[in-house]
Design an enzyme around this catalytic site. Structure first.
Site, PDB file in Angstrom:
ATOM      1  N   ASP A 148     -39.963  30.231  46.813  1.00 38.47           N
ATOM      2  CA  ASP A 148     -39.779  28.792  46.652  1.00 38.47           C
ATOM      3  C   ASP A 148     -39.339  28.249  48.007  1.00 38.47           C
ATOM      4  O   ASP A 148     -39.381  28.962  49.028  1.00 38.47           O
ATOM      5  CB  ASP A 148     -38.783  28.483  45.512  1.00 38.47           C
ATOM      6  CG  ASP A 148     -37.358  28.915  45.823  1.00 38.47           C
ATOM      7  OD1 ASP A 148     -37.119  29.510  46.901  1.00 38.47           O
ATOM      8  OD2 ASP A 148     -36.460  28.650  44.990  1.00 38.47           O
ATOM      9  N   CYS A 154     -36.388  33.846  46.687  1.00 35.24           N
ATOM     10  CA  CYS A 154     -35.866  32.512  46.373  1.00 35.24           C
ATOM     11  C   CYS A 154     -34.489  32.437  47.033  1.00 35.24           C
ATOM     12  O   CYS A 154     -34.198  33.243  47.926  1.00 35.24           O
ATOM     13  CB  CYS A 154     -35.851  32.229  44.863  1.00 35.24           C
ATOM     14  SG  CYS A 154     -34.799  33.298  43.866  1.00 35.24           S
ATOM     15  N   THR A 191     -31.263  33.001  45.917  1.00 29.79           N
ATOM     16  CA  THR A 191     -30.445  34.189  45.657  1.00 29.79           C
ATOM     17  C   THR A 191     -31.282  35.411  45.290  1.00 29.79           C
ATOM     18  O   THR A 191     -30.777  36.530  45.315  1.00 29.79           O
ATOM     19  CB  THR A 191     -29.519  33.928  44.454  1.00 29.79           C
ATOM     20  OG1 THR A 191     -30.347  33.592  43.331  1.00 29.79           O
ATOM     21  CG2 THR A 191     -28.532  32.807  44.743  1.00 29.79           C
ATOM     22  N   HIS A 233     -35.975  55.797  42.562  1.00 33.13           N
ATOM     23  CA  HIS A 233     -35.497  55.992  41.187  1.00 33.13           C
ATOM     24  C   HIS A 233     -36.110  55.024  40.179  1.00 33.13           C
ATOM     25  O   HIS A 233     -36.233  55.368  39.011  1.00 33.13           O
ATOM     26  CB  HIS A 233     -33.968  55.840  41.133  1.00 33.13           C
ATOM     27  CG  HIS A 233     -33.242  57.008  41.737  1.00 33.13           C
ATOM     28  ND1 HIS A 233     -31.892  57.218  41.572  1.00 33.13           N
ATOM     29  CD2 HIS A 233     -33.694  58.042  42.516  1.00 33.13           C
ATOM     30  CE1 HIS A 233     -31.533  58.337  42.219  1.00 33.13           C
ATOM     31  NE2 HIS A 233     -32.606  58.836  42.807  1.00 33.13           N
ATOM     32  N   HIS A 288     -36.509  60.295  36.261  1.00 27.85           N
ATOM     33  CA  HIS A 288     -36.591  58.839  36.464  1.00 27.85           C
ATOM     34  C   HIS A 288     -37.782  58.258  35.707  1.00 27.85           C
ATOM     35  O   HIS A 288     -37.717  57.154  35.179  1.00 27.85           O
ATOM     36  CB  HIS A 288     -36.680  58.514  37.962  1.00 27.85           C
ATOM     37  CG  HIS A 288     -35.522  59.077  38.723  1.00 27.85           C
ATOM     38  ND1 HIS A 288     -34.229  58.663  38.497  1.00 27.85           N
ATOM     39  CD2 HIS A 288     -35.451  60.050  39.658  1.00 27.85           C
ATOM     40  CE1 HIS A 288     -33.406  59.345  39.276  1.00 27.85           C
ATOM     41  NE2 HIS A 288     -34.126  60.209  39.995  1.00 27.85           N
TER      42      HIS A 288
HETATM   43  C1  RB5 Z   1     -33.044  26.694  44.496  1.00 29.50           C
HETATM   44  O1  RB5 Z   1     -32.054  25.784  44.829  1.00 29.50           O
HETATM   45  C2  RB5 Z   1     -32.422  27.968  43.940  1.00 29.50           C
HETATM   46  O2  RB5 Z   1     -31.813  27.731  42.723  1.00 29.50           O
HETATM   47  C3  RB5 Z   1     -33.450  29.072  43.812  1.00 29.50           C
HETATM   48  O3  RB5 Z   1     -34.013  29.311  45.051  1.00 29.50           O
HETATM   49  C4  RB5 Z   1     -32.951  30.420  43.330  1.00 29.50           C
HETATM   50  O4  RB5 Z   1     -31.828  30.833  44.041  1.00 29.50           O
HETATM   51  C5  RB5 Z   1     -32.823  30.587  41.885  1.00 29.50           C
HETATM   52  O5  RB5 Z   1     -32.449  31.662  41.380  1.00 29.50           O
END
Ligand code: RB5
Length: 152
Positions: A9, A66, A68, A99, A134
């Site tokens: 994203d 993304c 996180t 694994h 595994h």
């Molecule tokens: C976008 O602001 C953020 O929420 C997205 O990139 C991601 O971290 C969602 O899990």
């Protein structure tokens, strides 16, 4: 040349583009599935098409980025046959393959820097699944997918 799909994203775009460059430099063919602007978008719109490709076997491995890495992980692991691993360190990236036979590597573009992301990618790409006990554990997880698919 092996194709590796990659999508992000807006929060992961900068890291995605760096990893595309890196993949090319180490002899892979990156398949860029977007996003290609910094405008805010919904990560499922980019993660779902990539996870679908891996799920149906159109491509064997993929990378999702993304902010996180959490949202992309949640969505990717809804797909049959997808084993998406969110990694923040090199040891976990190695284990994700050895694994867990992870076929999608997920990285948080707002969590890790480009250097560590490249190292994690290199480690995951070159690691080998150990099979044995595994595989038995993965088979137990695959059973869940079968049960979910059987709902009627
Ligand atoms: C976008 O602001 C953020 O929420 C997205 O990139 C991601 O971290 C969602 O899990």
């Amino acid at each position: 040349m092996e194709k590796i799909a990659i999508a992000s994203d807006h929060a992961g775009r900068e890291l995605k583009d760096d990893l595309i460059e890196y993949l090319s430099s180490i002899g892979f063919e990156p398949v860029d599935m977007g996003v290609n602007s910094d405008k805010s978008v919904d990560y499922p719109d980019y993660g779902i098409p990539l996870a679908e490709k891996v799920s149906v076997g159109e491509i064997s491995r993929g990378i999702l980025v993304c902010g996180t890495g959490i949202g992309m992980s949640i969505l990717a692991n809804k797909f049959r046959g997808v084993r998406a691993a969110l990694v923040n360190d090199v040891y976990t990236a190695k284990m994700a393959k050895e694994h867990n036979d992870a076929n999608i590597l997920v990285i948080g573009g707002r969590v890790v820097g480009k250097g560590i992301a490249r190292e994690m990618l290199k480690t995951w790409i070159s690691a080998v699944f150990e099979g044995g006990r595994h595989q038995r554990r993965l088979d137990k997880i695959a059973e869940i997918e079968k049960k979910c698919g059987d709902a009627d």
